[in-house]
Design an enzyme around this catalytic site. Structure first.
Site, PDB file in Angstrom:
ATOM      1  N   TYR A  98       0.845  -1.210   0.200  1.00 11.04           N
ATOM      2  CA  TYR A  98       0.078  -0.014   0.080  1.00 11.04           C
ATOM      3  C   TYR A  98       0.920   1.264   0.114  1.00 11.04           C
ATOM      4  CZ  TYR A  98      -4.179  -2.645   0.437  1.00 11.04           C
ATOM      5  OH  TYR A  98      -5.262  -3.683   0.107  1.00 11.04           O
ATOM      6  N   GLU A 140      -8.212  -7.759   4.816  1.00  8.27           N
ATOM      7  CA  GLU A 140      -7.393  -8.838   4.258  1.00  8.27           C
ATOM      8  C   GLU A 140      -6.651  -9.465   5.300  1.00  8.27           C
ATOM      9  OE1 GLU A 140      -5.198  -6.379   1.801  1.00  8.27           O
ATOM     10  OE2 GLU A 140      -6.822  -5.955   0.398  1.00  8.27           O
TER      11      GLU A 140
END
Length: 397
Positions: A98, A140
């Site tokens: 990310y 996740e």
């Protein structure tokens, strides 16, 4: 929750960012793959990059998330986030991906919008990004914990079945001889293969067998290039090169198009083409569970010869005490089937029906509209998209 100051800024700049989001994502991917070429080789779908589908999906998800934040500040779009998180988890996306995406995405935003990106604007959109990213990371993490693994495992092909001229079913068992975890009907696995150029490309395929089996089963349609897009790299590799005895790597099962609490609830399972695969798994699960409520099975295909898994499709439906099957073929329709595209005009839909759809986007849009016209609540219509979720992207646009 988006801060009040950032919400005001995002609301004011959303039209400009939305208008430029296509160019922003184009620049983003160019920067990302120049800096990290291994991500294109081993994580991102090269075919979707070449066709532009992945760029559209990213743009759509960002625009949809930002729009939701400013229009519904008290709600988090959990359905959208969950769908993305399941895709990410099946690919092995990790938290450290990310910041990499953030770096190149915000550099692309600055390049495209230039002086319009004031410190205030940058801070507001930074907040949007990290709200979305951190939510996905948390979901996740939970998915990885539930699956027990973040790694793809080697599986040996034990049988290959030629379903149609363009669809093959692969049945596999763990190469290490270890146990097979169960899955929920409708879920998919990511399949990783090594291509001749050394790239380890990944694609997602719905599990099409019964969940209690000790092998995994998925069915693959050979993807031919269309409109300038390349042929499907992985599907063609599997068709041309993978036979019994070969090994591929599979993720644990993921996906949120799964049967809910279906006790005494009418169901409609509508598919077209290779979208039949999750529906076969759902029918197998319903038959195994002794589902008593009505089940309406609808499928459309080019012809009976193109209808993959037809024997299983009809056999599992026949095991249900109250099931009706409606088959539509564009050509060569047989007695008891219909000619043309799927049309629900003469298909009874019971009150309170929950519907599951899988197939090409035009098919799912048409069926969804017909179901709503028949009184099915939009919240009771669930869908699966193979590849980038362009339905979400187009809704956002």
């Amino acid at each position: 929750m988006l801060s009040e100051q950032s919400a005001s800024t995002v609301r004011a700049t959303l039209p400009a960012v939305g208008a430029a989001i296509g160019e922003i994502t184009e620049r983003f991917y160019a920067r990302l793959f120049a800096a990290r070429p291994e991500l294109l080789r081993d994580l991102f779908n090269r075919g979707n990059q070449a066709s532009g589908a992945q760029k559209q999906a990213l743009a759509g998800s960002i625009a949809a998330f930002a729009t939701h934040l400013v229009q519904h500040p008290e709600q988090r779009p959990d359905a959208m986030l969950g769908r993305i998180a399941h895709k990410h988890a099946s690919l092995g996306v990790a938290p450290d991906h990310y910041p990499i995406v953030h770096e190149h995405l915000f550099a692309a935003i600055a390049e495209v919008l230039g002086e319009a990106v004031t410190p205030e604007v940058a801070a507001a959109w930074d907040e949007v990004y990290w709200l979305m990213a951190n939510a996905l990371i948390a979901i996740e993490k939970r998915l990885y914990e539930e699956s027990g693994s973040t790694e793809r495992r080697p599986w040996e092909v034990v049988e290959r079945i030629e379903e149609t001229a363009d669809v093959a079913t692969f049945r596999l068992r763990p190469a290490d001889g270890g146990p097979v975890r169960g899955f929920r009907a409708g879920q998919y696995v990511s399949v990783q293969v090594e291509l001749p150029d050394g790239a380890r490309q990944i694609r997602q395929y719905s599990l099409s067998g019964a969940s209690e089996e000790t092998v995994r089963q998925f069915s693959v349609k050979r993807v031919a290039g269309d409109g300038g897009a390349p042929d499907g790299e992985v599907s063609n590799h599997l068709h041309a090169r993978v036979r019994a005895g070969d090994v591929v790597h599979l993720s644990e099962p993921y996906g949120d198009l799964v049967l809910g609490d279906t006790e005494d609830r009418p169901l409609l399972l509508a598919s077209a083409g290779i979208g039949v695969t999750p529906m076969v798994a759902m029918l197998a699960a319903l038959a195994a569970d002794g589902h008593q409520a009505p089940v309406t099975v609808v499928h459309g295909d080019r012809s009976p010869a193109d209808h993959a898994l037809r024997t299983d499709h009809e056999a599992y439906a026949a095991k249900l005490p109250d099931a009706s099957v409606h088959l539509f073929y564009e050509r060569d329709a047989e007695p008891g089937t219909r000619t043309g595209l799927v049309d629900l005009a003469d298909v009874g839909v019971a009150p309170g029906t929950r519907a599951y759809l899988c197939g090409p986007l035009p098919f799912m849009r048409a069926v969804r509209t017909q179901l709503i016209d028949k009184g099915v609540a939009p919240a009771d219509i669930h869908y699966e998209v193979f590849g980038p979720d362009l339905w979400l992207a187009r809704q956002a646009g």
